[in-house]
Design an enzyme around this catalytic site. Sequence first.
Site, PDB file in Angstrom:
ATOM      1  N   LYS A  72      -9.206   8.936 -17.932  1.00 16.35           N
ATOM      2  CA  LYS A  72      -9.501   9.547 -19.233  1.00 16.35           C
ATOM      3  C   LYS A  72      -8.266   9.452 -20.139  1.00 16.35           C
ATOM      4  O   LYS A  72      -7.987   8.402 -20.666  1.00 16.35           O
ATOM      5  CB  LYS A  72      -9.970  10.990 -19.027  1.00 16.35           C
ATOM      6  CG  LYS A  72     -11.082  11.119 -17.955  1.00 16.35           C
ATOM      7  CD  LYS A  72     -12.387  10.496 -18.403  1.00 16.35           C
ATOM      8  CE  LYS A  72     -13.431  10.342 -17.288  1.00 16.35           C
ATOM      9  NZ  LYS A  72     -13.778  11.519 -16.536  1.00 16.35           N
ATOM     10  N   TYR A  81     -17.572  18.888 -12.015  1.00 14.83           N
ATOM     11  CA  TYR A  81     -17.990  17.516 -12.351  1.00 14.83           C
ATOM     12  C   TYR A  81     -19.050  17.038 -11.334  1.00 14.83           C
ATOM     13  O   TYR A  81     -18.845  17.132 -10.116  1.00 14.83           O
ATOM     14  CB  TYR A  81     -16.736  16.642 -12.306  1.00 14.83           C
ATOM     15  CG  TYR A  81     -16.915  15.179 -12.541  1.00 14.83           C
ATOM     16  CD1 TYR A  81     -17.361  14.689 -13.772  1.00 14.83           C
ATOM     17  CD2 TYR A  81     -16.602  14.254 -11.544  1.00 14.83           C
ATOM     18  CE1 TYR A  81     -17.494  13.324 -13.991  1.00 14.83           C
ATOM     19  CE2 TYR A  81     -16.724  12.886 -11.762  1.00 14.83           C
ATOM     20  CZ  TYR A  81     -17.181  12.429 -12.983  1.00 14.83           C
ATOM     21  OH  TYR A  81     -17.312  11.085 -13.192  1.00 14.83           O
ATOM     22  N   ASP A  99      -9.006  20.692 -11.240  1.00 12.43           N
ATOM     23  CA  ASP A  99      -9.187  19.450 -11.992  1.00 12.43           C
ATOM     24  C   ASP A  99      -8.813  19.750 -13.438  1.00 12.43           C
ATOM     25  O   ASP A  99      -9.501  20.509 -14.117  1.00 12.43           O
ATOM     26  CB  ASP A  99     -10.647  18.995 -11.865  1.00 12.43           C
ATOM     27  CG  ASP A  99     -10.925  17.663 -12.567  1.00 12.43           C
ATOM     28  OD1 ASP A  99     -10.192  17.312 -13.510  1.00 12.43           O
ATOM     29  OD2 ASP A  99     -11.906  16.990 -12.174  1.00 12.43           O
ATOM     30  N   ARG A 102       0.819  -1.221   0.000  1.00 14.54           N
ATOM     31  CA  ARG A 102       0.000   0.000   0.000  1.00 14.54           C
ATOM     32  C   ARG A 102       0.849   1.267   0.000  1.00 14.54           C
ATOM     33  O   ARG A 102       0.436   2.312  -0.484  1.00 14.54           O
ATOM     34  CB  ARG A 102      -0.932  -0.031   1.229  1.00 14.54           C
ATOM     35  CG  ARG A 102      -1.568   1.287   1.558  1.00 14.54           C
ATOM     36  CD  ARG A 102      -2.794   1.206   2.448  1.00 14.54           C
ATOM     37  NE  ARG A 102      -2.727   0.302   3.568  1.00 14.54           N
ATOM     38  CZ  ARG A 102      -2.021   0.513   4.684  1.00 14.54           C
ATOM     39  NH1 ARG A 102      -1.297   1.575   4.844  1.00 14.54           N
ATOM     40  NH2 ARG A 102      -2.060  -0.387   5.652  1.00 14.54           N
TER      41      ARG A 102
HETATM   42  C1  PLP Z   1     -14.445  11.548 -15.248  1.00 11.78           C
HETATM   43  C2  PLP Z   1     -14.052  12.743 -14.480  1.00 11.78           C
HETATM   44  C3  PLP Z   1     -13.651  12.640 -13.153  1.00 11.78           C
HETATM   45  C4  PLP Z   1     -13.724  11.347 -12.381  1.00 11.78           C
HETATM   46  O1  PLP Z   1     -12.887  10.348 -12.856  1.00 11.78           O
HETATM   47  P1  PLP Z   1     -13.225   8.808 -12.570  1.00 11.78           P
HETATM   48  O2  PLP Z   1     -11.942   8.124 -12.846  1.00 11.78           O
HETATM   49  O3  PLP Z   1     -14.340   8.436 -13.488  1.00 11.78           O
HETATM   50  O4  PLP Z   1     -13.624   8.701 -11.135  1.00 11.78           O
HETATM   51  C5  PLP Z   1     -13.218  13.774 -12.502  1.00 11.78           C
HETATM   52  N1  PLP Z   1     -13.197  14.963 -13.124  1.00 11.78           N
HETATM   53  C6  PLP Z   1     -13.583  15.100 -14.394  1.00 11.78           C
HETATM   54  C7  PLP Z   1     -13.535  16.454 -15.023  1.00 11.78           C
HETATM   55  C8  PLP Z   1     -14.040  14.003 -15.119  1.00 11.78           C
HETATM   56  O5  PLP Z   1     -14.483  14.158 -16.376  1.00 11.78           O
END
Ligand code: PLP
Length: 408
Positions: free
Chosen positions: A219, A122, A194, A69
């Site tokens: 993503k 988000y 973000d 971990r």
């Molecule tokens: C998809 C997304 C997230 C979350 O990511 P996950 O891996 O699906 O939890 C956070 N911020 C933005 C802008 C996103 O598009």
Amino acid sequence: MSSDSLLAQALQAGGDAPALGTGTRLVHAGRDPKRYHGFVNTPVFRASTVLSPTVRDLLGRTQPYIYGRRGTPTSEALECALCELEGGAGVVLCPSGLSACTLALMSCLEPGDHVLVTDAVYGPVRHACDGLLRRLGVEVSYFPPGTGAELGGWVKENTRAVYLESPGSHSMEVQDVPALVAMARQHGLRVIADCSWATPLFFKAHAAGVDLVIQAGTKYLLGHSDGMLGTVSASPRAWPALKALHGDLGLCAGPDEIFLALRGLRSLQVRLRQHEQGALAVARWLQQQEQVARVLHPALEGSPGHAVWKRDFTGSSGLFTVVLKPVPFAAVEAFLDGLKYFGLGYSWGGFESLALPLDASEGRLRALCEPGCQCVRLHVGLEDPQDLIADLRAGLDRMQAVDMDSLL
Ligand SMILES: *Cc1c(COP(=O)(O)O)cnc(C)c1O
């Protein structure tokens, strides 16, 4: 893992310090084949226990790795690579993008504190702000993403942090990060951003003064729709609290997902360039269609925050929103249901194209759309744009046919 880790030191000793091109960095970041008999890629270490040769070593924690971990050579490789790309003091890995968002927020907030959050945040992060954070005694205010230095007027005595997402979800509004950072500095606030849409390639968040930079690695980092991962990179002052909370929550990412992110990183620039060109071709074509009211894409003139995007970003990726002129929802269904190359699904950032209907009467979109308009979010994948355009052309024709029928 901080930038003074063992691997970071070993890699620095390689002497690749200044002004490397992005492609070169992406290929070499976090890699040290000498450690693995010359094999190019860092192996996947599946681990909980790490054995020590003697009691003295065990209790003295003399070895570079202690417990699964707490980090493996696999996780360390990705942390080091991202540390270099983001330019932060340290990076932590999380099991999803969402966990990276909530971790970053919680690392700079305590009961009684107040946080300013972009209204284009988000959705699941908003849910966490309204539920988890409020339950922990944190006050949350949502501000219009177009707010600049005037956000200073929203700061209260207990305000501790500002949370940005640029461009924001669905409305694609770009934020004036430098102005918001300057305001935050005046009031001693932490800035969280973000940056999943831009990746570290198209927006240098730490250089702009952001303390905690989030990537939904799910993503573009992984880039192939086959795993979940999140990352947070911290400035020196935000690093100790982030590292401590990450440890206390026992967060860690799976070894296969980390490997997939490392693999994705090597082709990130090539993929992003292709996503960028494809998305621009499709978006510009859509702008000219009579069924389309407007296209919300930061790199297009007239999109909210376009001038700021042009000043602060070095590129655009594959995700944007199309506003359709008023039609019945059944017409939108006819458009999307018959698409051949756009899958219907959540997430984005993979090699394939995706479409998702959005509720134009909700959230930020309401202000950007005429009443009755319908919205569709598109992710343009790595297919050839002319094939995607033909697919959309047929879809708009199906939509038109249903709209006509509805008028009879
Ligand atoms: C998809 C997304 C997230 C979350 O990511 P996950 O891996 O699906 O939890 C956070 N911020 C933005 C802008 C996103 O598009």
